[in-house]
Motif scaffolding. Structure first.
Motif, short mmCIF file in Angstrom:
data_model
loop_
_atom_site.label_atom_id
_atom_site.label_comp_id
_atom_site.label_asym_id
_atom_site.label_seq_id
_atom_site.Cartn_x
_atom_site.Cartn_y
_atom_site.Cartn_z
N TYR A 7 0.87 -1.17 0.00
CA TYR A 7 0.00 0.00 0.00
C TYR A 7 0.91 1.22 0.00
N GLN A 42 -9.21 8.25 1.92
CA GLN A 42 -9.84 7.36 2.89
C GLN A 42 -9.89 5.92 2.40
N LYS A 45 -6.73 4.17 3.33
CA LYS A 45 -6.70 3.93 4.77
C LYS A 45 -7.59 2.75 5.15
N ASP A 46 -8.76 2.70 4.54
CA ASP A 46 -9.69 1.62 4.85
C ASP A 46 -9.12 0.27 4.45
N GLU A 47 -8.49 0.19 3.29
CA GLU A 47 -7.93 -1.07 2.82
C GLU A 47 -6.74 -1.50 3.65
N GLY A 49 -5.94 -0.48 6.80
CA GLY A 49 -6.23 -0.69 8.21
C GLY A 49 -5.21 -0.01 9.12
N GLY A 50 -5.15 -0.45 10.36
CA GLY A 50 -4.22 0.13 11.32
C GLY A 50 -4.51 1.60 11.55
N GLY A 52 -3.77 3.84 9.44
CA GLY A 52 -3.91 4.50 8.15
C GLY A 52 -2.64 5.22 7.73
N THR A 56 2.19 0.22 4.19
CA THR A 56 1.62 -0.97 4.80
C THR A 56 1.86 -2.12 3.83
N ARG A 58 0.94 -6.21 2.87
CA ARG A 58 0.19 -7.45 3.07
C ARG A 58 0.97 -8.58 2.42
N LEU A 63 -0.78 -8.64 7.76
CA LEU A 63 -0.66 -7.20 7.52
C LEU A 63 0.45 -6.65 8.40
N TYR A 65 2.90 -3.15 9.49
CA TYR A 65 3.00 -1.70 9.51
C TYR A 65 4.39 -1.28 9.96
#
Length: 214
Positions: A7, A42, A45-47, A49-50, A52, A56, A58, A63, A65
């Protein structure tokens, strides 16, 4: 389809992980976004998580951070020859990790103090505040400059890039690009170091794939 997704927020630390992924020759997908009004959109951030914050990562169902944490995970998981981060127990590992953690805990911390003052200071003399805060930045950059002069190669650990460089390059570039505490001094060796990092094939592949810019 790759199981790894990065991300990536533009003009952020995300380039560190893209560079590392390229250095490890891993396949990865990018979920990319430009900033909107200076902030992450947003949906990203939604995808992610944490909190934001970005990068990030995956990896399958995992996940992760914080760029330093992601760096250690990727190296420990995929760097089987320990080229970018020596194995646990090897004293050289902790030389590399010094810079992995200093990139945020020392260098970014001192630089961001100045940036946040520019953004949020309401009263008082901003110039005097910056003058006081830049003392730490000067000390930090002096140490980085001296450390680079001790190496035999172009990078922090010598002739080859390591996780120390994938973390520190962004911070040094950010300090120079934003002029965060740099007034009154220059560090040609550090400036050359940033250029050396950005001339590596892996960094250039990451930049091309992500469109990274500060």
């Amino acid at each position: 389809m790759s199981q790894i997704t990065l991300y990536f927020l533009q003009a952020s630390r995300s380039i560190r992980i893209a560079w590392l992924l390229e250095a490890l020759e891993l396949d990865y997908e990018i979920k990319f976004a430009d900033r909107e009004s200076g902030k992450a959109p947003q949906w990203l951030k939604d995808e992610a998580g944490g909190l934001g914050k970005f990068p990030t990562l995956r990896d399958g169902d995992l996940l992760l951070y914080e760029s330093g944490n992601i760096t250690e995970y990727l190296c420990d998981t995929y760097d089987k020859e320990h080229k970018l981060l020596p194995a646990v127990g090897d004293p050289k590992r902790y030389d590399v990790l010094h810079w992995v953690h200093a990139a945020e805990a020392t260098y970014a911390l001192h630089a961001l103090a100045i940036l946040y003052c520019r953004w949020f200071q309401k009263d008082g003399d901003l110039n005097k505040t910056e003058e006081s805060l830049r003392v730490n930045v000067h000390k930090d950059m002096d140490f980085l400059d001296a450390s680079l002069k001790k190496t035999e190669g172009k990078f922090l650990m010598g002739h080859e890039t390591t996780a120390a460089d994938t973390m520190m390059e962004f911070t040094a570039d950010f300090v120079f690009t934003r002029g965060l505490g740099t007034q009154g001094k220059t560090w040609p060796r550090v400036e050359q170091y940033v250029k050396n990092c950005q001339s590596t094939p892996a960094w250039q592949k990451a930049q091309k794939k992500t469109g990274h810019q500060l």
